[in-house]
Design an enzyme around this catalytic site. Sequence first.
Site, PDB file in Angstrom:
ATOM      1  N   LYS A 121      48.711 -38.281  55.475  1.00 52.16           N
ATOM      2  CA  LYS A 121      48.654 -36.827  55.398  1.00 52.16           C
ATOM      3  C   LYS A 121      47.645 -36.236  56.386  1.00 52.16           C
ATOM      4  O   LYS A 121      47.836 -35.128  56.892  1.00 52.16           O
ATOM      5  CB  LYS A 121      48.340 -36.389  53.967  1.00 52.16           C
ATOM      6  CG  LYS A 121      49.459 -36.721  52.979  1.00 52.16           C
ATOM      7  CD  LYS A 121      50.793 -36.093  53.384  1.00 52.16           C
ATOM      8  CE  LYS A 121      51.878 -36.310  52.354  1.00 52.16           C
ATOM      9  NZ  LYS A 121      53.161 -35.671  52.739  1.00 52.16           N
ATOM     10  N   TYR A 157      48.234 -42.971  51.595  1.00 49.28           N
ATOM     11  CA  TYR A 157      48.724 -41.601  51.471  1.00 49.28           C
ATOM     12  C   TYR A 157      47.809 -40.622  52.206  1.00 49.28           C
ATOM     13  O   TYR A 157      48.271 -39.771  52.978  1.00 49.28           O
ATOM     14  CB  TYR A 157      48.817 -41.233  49.991  1.00 49.28           C
ATOM     15  CG  TYR A 157      49.372 -39.856  49.732  1.00 49.28           C
ATOM     16  CD1 TYR A 157      50.739 -39.605  49.816  1.00 49.28           C
ATOM     17  CD2 TYR A 157      48.534 -38.799  49.377  1.00 49.28           C
ATOM     18  CE1 TYR A 157      51.260 -38.351  49.567  1.00 49.28           C
ATOM     19  CE2 TYR A 157      49.034 -37.543  49.120  1.00 49.28           C
ATOM     20  CZ  TYR A 157      50.398 -37.316  49.214  1.00 49.28           C
ATOM     21  OH  TYR A 157      50.901 -36.060  48.971  1.00 49.28           O
TER      22      TYR A 157
END
Length: 255
Positions: free
Chosen positions: A154, A150
Site C-alpha cells: 500500500k 500489505y
Amino acid sequence: MDLNLNGHRVIVTAGANGIGRAIVEAFLAEGARVATCDIDEEGLASLPGEVFRQRVDVGDTDALRGFIRASVAELGGLDCLVNNAGIAGPTAKVEDIDLAAWDQCLNICLTSQFVTCAEAAAHLRKSGNPSIINLSSVAGRFGFRLRTPYAAAKWGVIGLTKSLAIELGPDDIRVNAILPGLVSGDRQRRVQEARAQSQGRPLAEIEAEAFSYTSIRHYVSPGQLADQILYLASDRARTISGQAISVCGDMQMLA
C-alpha cells in the site's frame, strides 16, 4: 450535484463485492458505462446486466491485460480506471511470513495496478476527462505491525500514484489514490479476526483498540469511498492529481 458522468467509460477491478461493487453501482447510478473483473463468478453474475464483466485473477498478468483490452473495445474507449483489487495478505511476525505469501500480496495489491495503468495509459490519452484512481489504505501512511506485506504494497501504491501523476500530467491524466480506514464489511471483520487470533486477544478488544486511534469512531462505508471516487473522476476534480486522500475518520495510527 450533477457530476456529468453520463456515458463516462469506466473500468473497475474487483467489482463483484464490497468496495468494488459500491463503486460499480455508484458509477452506474450516474449513467456511466462500466466494465469490471473479479474472481467471484457468482458476484459478477449478480451485477446489473449492462455491466461488462469477466472472471479474472488480477495476479495473472496476461489475463489482466486481456481484460483491459476487451473492456476498452466493449466500452469504445476509456475515461477512468479504478484499481480496487487487493487482498489482506498474511497476519504474522516477519520471520514467520512465507516468501510466496509476500509475493502474492505485492502482486495482487501493487503489481496489478502497475499492469492496468500501463495498459490503459494510451487509451486514457484519447479521453476528454481522463483519470486513474488507485486504492491504497491508511496502511500506506502508517506502519502496520504483523501486516508487513500489505503495508509495503500500500505504500508502493502511493509511490506509483505520485510518479504516474507527474508522468501523465502533461497528457491531462489525473492520478490519485484513496486511503480507506476501517471499512465496514466482511473483509475488515476477517482482518480483525486474524489479528485477534494471532495476538490471542478477544475480537471486541481488537476492534475497540482500532477505533481508539480515530477521531470519528465509526466505520467508513463502501458508499462513502465510492462518492469520493466519483468526484475524482468528474470534471470538477480537473486540477486534483498526485494526491493520497484519506477517508478514515482521521485515523492517527495503526496498532
